[in-house]
Design a protein around this motif. Structure first.
Motif: not given
Length: 238
Positions: A171-197
């Motif tokens: 499992s890979q854990l990380f954090i983001e500056t709170p005001y950039r959290n929404n962009k982080m989630l968008e970057d994750l689901y746009a970049t990762l394999h569709p089945h990656t949790r």
């Protein structure tokens, strides 16, 4: 005869604005009762926390040393002088457990080098609580701090962590500056394999606590506002 060395107590704090005794054990009050020397990140919040734990504690008797990213190594050397004089020192984090994703680890290292006993106390850790609630591998995991800000570098790092999770079942854990959290989630689901949790765990221990794990594909259809909410992100590709 030399003084017996004092102990370094690693004192957890709460993770947000909630009643401290909902998340902290009474043992912390017992330590604060007899401790006047502290190493802290912010004097104002540290004093407020100590007052919450022990309202009768004399504030003028407290001796607070500031530890943050601007503190020079040459300054840190003297931070444990009270322990060398036989007194206890409390190490406080701004939120959660000291020395975990926290500058306090430098002080703990110095304590060991000076044969000062280190006493970690029980309290909330957002990293561990997020992992506990994620449903991902708790036998092998890594905390990676902040990811790069640059768009291409961030994308490359996300893909690298995804490959690590698959190759090592980690499992890979990380954090983001709170005001950039929404962009982080968008970057994750746009970049990762569709089945990656992807697990998003925010506002841990607070009434607004939110912990959800979905595939990258599913996250594209979920509406959640993470703006300015302290969050931990976890990914795992099976």
């Amino acid at each position: 005869m030399e003084n017996q060395l004092g102990k370094l107590y690693l004192i957890p704090t709460d993770l947000g604005d909630n009643p401290v005794w909902e998340v902290l054990p009474i043992s912390i009050k017992k330590i604060i009762d007899f401790t006047d020397d502290y190493i802290v990140e912010n004097e104002k919040t540290a004093r407020r926390f100590i007052k919450q734990i022990h309202p009768e504690k004399s504030q003028p008797s407290l001796k607070l040393l500031l530890l943050n990213k601007f503190t020079e190594d040459s300054e840190k050397v003297s931070f444990l002088d009270a322990c060398k004089d036989g007194k206890p020192i409390g190490l406080l984090s701004e939120a959660g457990c000291p020395a975990v994703a926290d500058p306090g680890s430098d002080i703990v290292k110095l304590a060991h080098q000076n044969n000062i006993q280190v006493v970690p106390l029980v309290g909330p850790s957002s990293i561990i609580m997020a992992l506990m609630g994620s449903g991902m591998n708790g036998q092998s995991f890594a905390f990676n701090g902040y990811l790069p800000i640059d768009k291409q570098e961030r994308k490359s790092e996300i893909k690298r962590l995804e490959k690590l999770s698959q190759d090592h079942n980690q499992s890979q854990l990380f954090i983001e500056t709170p005001y950039r959290n929404n962009k982080m989630l968008e970057d994750l689901y746009a970049t990762l394999h569709p089945h990656t949790r992807i697990c998003v765990a925010c506002d841990l221990t607070l009434p607004s606590e939110y912990i959800k794990t979905y595939s990258a594909n599913d996250w594209q259809h979920i509406k959640v506002d993470l703006h300015k909410r302290p969050a931990i992100f976890i990914i795992h590709k099976d």
